[in-house]
Design a protein around this motif. Structure first.
Motif, PDB file in Angstrom:
ATOM      1  N   SER A 108       0.819  -1.238   0.105  1.00 46.90           N
ATOM      2  CA  SER A 108      -0.006  -0.084  -0.131  1.00 46.90           C
ATOM      3  C   SER A 108       0.901   1.260   0.203  1.00 46.90           C
ATOM      4  O   SER A 108       0.723   2.347  -0.649  1.00 46.90           O
ATOM      5  N   PHE A 109       2.226   1.348   0.683  1.00 48.11           N
ATOM      6  CA  PHE A 109       2.775   2.259   0.540  1.00 48.11           C
ATOM      7  C   PHE A 109       3.456   2.676  -0.481  1.00 48.11           C
ATOM      8  O   PHE A 109       3.354   3.853  -1.257  1.00 48.11           O
ATOM      9  N   ALA A 110       3.827   1.465  -1.312  1.00 52.81           N
ATOM     10  CA  ALA A 110       4.481   1.660  -2.682  1.00 52.81           C
ATOM     11  C   ALA A 110       3.587   2.084  -3.727  1.00 52.81           C
ATOM     12  O   ALA A 110       3.797   2.891  -4.487  1.00 52.81           O
ATOM     13  N   MET A 111       2.017   1.909  -3.438  1.00 51.25           N
ATOM     14  CA  MET A 111       1.110   2.307  -4.522  1.00 51.25           C
ATOM     15  C   MET A 111       0.887   3.518  -4.218  1.00 51.25           C
ATOM     16  O   MET A 111       0.557   4.405  -5.322  1.00 51.25           O
ATOM     17  N   THR A 112       0.850   4.054  -3.001  1.00 53.26           N
ATOM     18  CA  THR A 112       0.734   5.325  -2.798  1.00 53.26           C
ATOM     19  C   THR A 112       1.608   6.193  -3.188  1.00 53.26           C
ATOM     20  O   THR A 112       1.683   7.239  -4.037  1.00 53.26           O
ATOM     21  N   GLU A 113       2.844   5.794  -3.254  1.00 52.74           N
ATOM     22  CA  GLU A 113       4.064   6.593  -3.794  1.00 52.74           C
ATOM     23  C   GLU A 113       4.141   6.682  -5.319  1.00 52.74           C
ATOM     24  O   GLU A 113       4.465   7.641  -5.922  1.00 52.74           O
ATOM     25  N   TRP A 114       3.705   5.316  -5.831  1.00 48.21           N
ATOM     26  CA  TRP A 114       3.734   5.050  -7.157  1.00 48.21           C
ATOM     27  C   TRP A 114       2.405   6.423  -7.589  1.00 48.21           C
ATOM     28  O   TRP A 114       2.613   7.083  -8.802  1.00 48.21           O
ATOM     29  N   VAL A 115       1.404   6.452  -7.228  1.00 44.87           N
ATOM     30  CA  VAL A 115       0.323   7.328  -7.685  1.00 44.87           C
ATOM     31  C   VAL A 115       0.940   8.793  -7.570  1.00 44.87           C
ATOM     32  O   VAL A 115       0.624   9.682  -8.206  1.00 44.87           O
ATOM     33  N   ILE A 116       1.791   8.948  -6.355  1.00 45.46           N
ATOM     34  CA  ILE A 116       2.209  10.461  -6.309  1.00 45.46           C
ATOM     35  C   ILE A 116       3.218  10.716  -7.112  1.00 45.46           C
ATOM     36  O   ILE A 116       3.280  11.888  -7.785  1.00 45.46           O
TER      37      ILE A 116
END
Length: 159
Positions: free
Chosen positions: A131-139
Motif C-alpha cells: 500500500s505504501f508503494a502504491m501510494t508513492e507510485w500514484v504520487i
C-alpha cells in the motif's frame, strides 16, 4: 587545389550561423523548460512531502532510524532537476507541445520511473509494503502530470 568562391564561402558561413542560432534556441528551450518543470515538480513535492505527510515521515524516521535519515535537500533538488530534464528531453523528441499531451506523457513516463523505483524498494526494504508503494507510485504519477503539463504549456508558447 580546390578553392571556394566567395559566394560558396558566404553561404557556408550563413549556414553555420543559422545552425549556431538553432543550437542556442534549443539549449535555451531545454534550460527554461527544465526550470519550469523543476518548479512544478519541486512545488508539488514540497506541498505533499513537506506539509501534508511531514508528520508521517517523522514517525517513520523514528521507527526506522537505522534505515531512514533526514532528507538531503541538495539531493532532492538534484532529483527534481533530473526528472524535469528527462521530461524536457523526451518531450522534445516526441514533439509534445501542449499542456494536455504534456500531462498525459508526463504521467506515463513517471508511472514507469516511479513504478521501477517502488518495485525495487518494496523488494529490498522491510518498511515498504504494497500500500505504501502504491501510494508513492500514484504520487509519482501526479508529479508527472503536473510537471508534464507545465513543460507542455511552456513548449506551446514556443511552437
Amino acid at each position: 587545389m580546390f578553392t571556394m568562391s566567395r559566394r560558396v564561402s558566404r553561404r557556408l558561413a550563413q549556414k553555420n550561423l543559422y545552425l549556431h542560432h538553432i543550437k542556442l534556441y534549443l539549449m535555451k528551450k531545454q534550460i527554461l523548460g527544465t526550470l519550469i518543470g523543476f518548479l512544478a515538480l519541486f512545488g508539488f513535492g514540497a506541498i505533499y512531502y513537506g506539509i501534508l505527510t511531514a508528520d508521517a515521515a517523522a514517525e517513520m524516521m523514528a521507527q526506522y532510524e537505522g534505515c531512514i535519515h533526514t532528507p538531503n535537500m541538495g539531493l532532492i533538488v538534484l532529483g527534481n532537476i533530473l526528472a524535469a530534464f528527462l521530461l524536457v528531453y523526451v518531450f522534445d523528441k516526441m514533439g509534445v507541445n501542449d499542456a494536455k499531451s504534456g500531462a498525459y506523457q508526463g504521467a506515463m513516463i513517471m508511472a514507469i520511473v516511479f513504478g521501477l523505483s517502488q518495485a525495487f524498494a518494496t523488494a529490498q526494504y522491510t518498511f515498504y509494503d504494497g500500500s505504501f508503494a502504491m501510494t508513492e507510485w500514484v504520487i509519482g504519477i501526479i508529479h508527472g502530470i503536473l510537471g508534464g503539463a507545465a513543460i507542455g504549456a511552456y513548449n506551446s508558447k514556443l511552437a
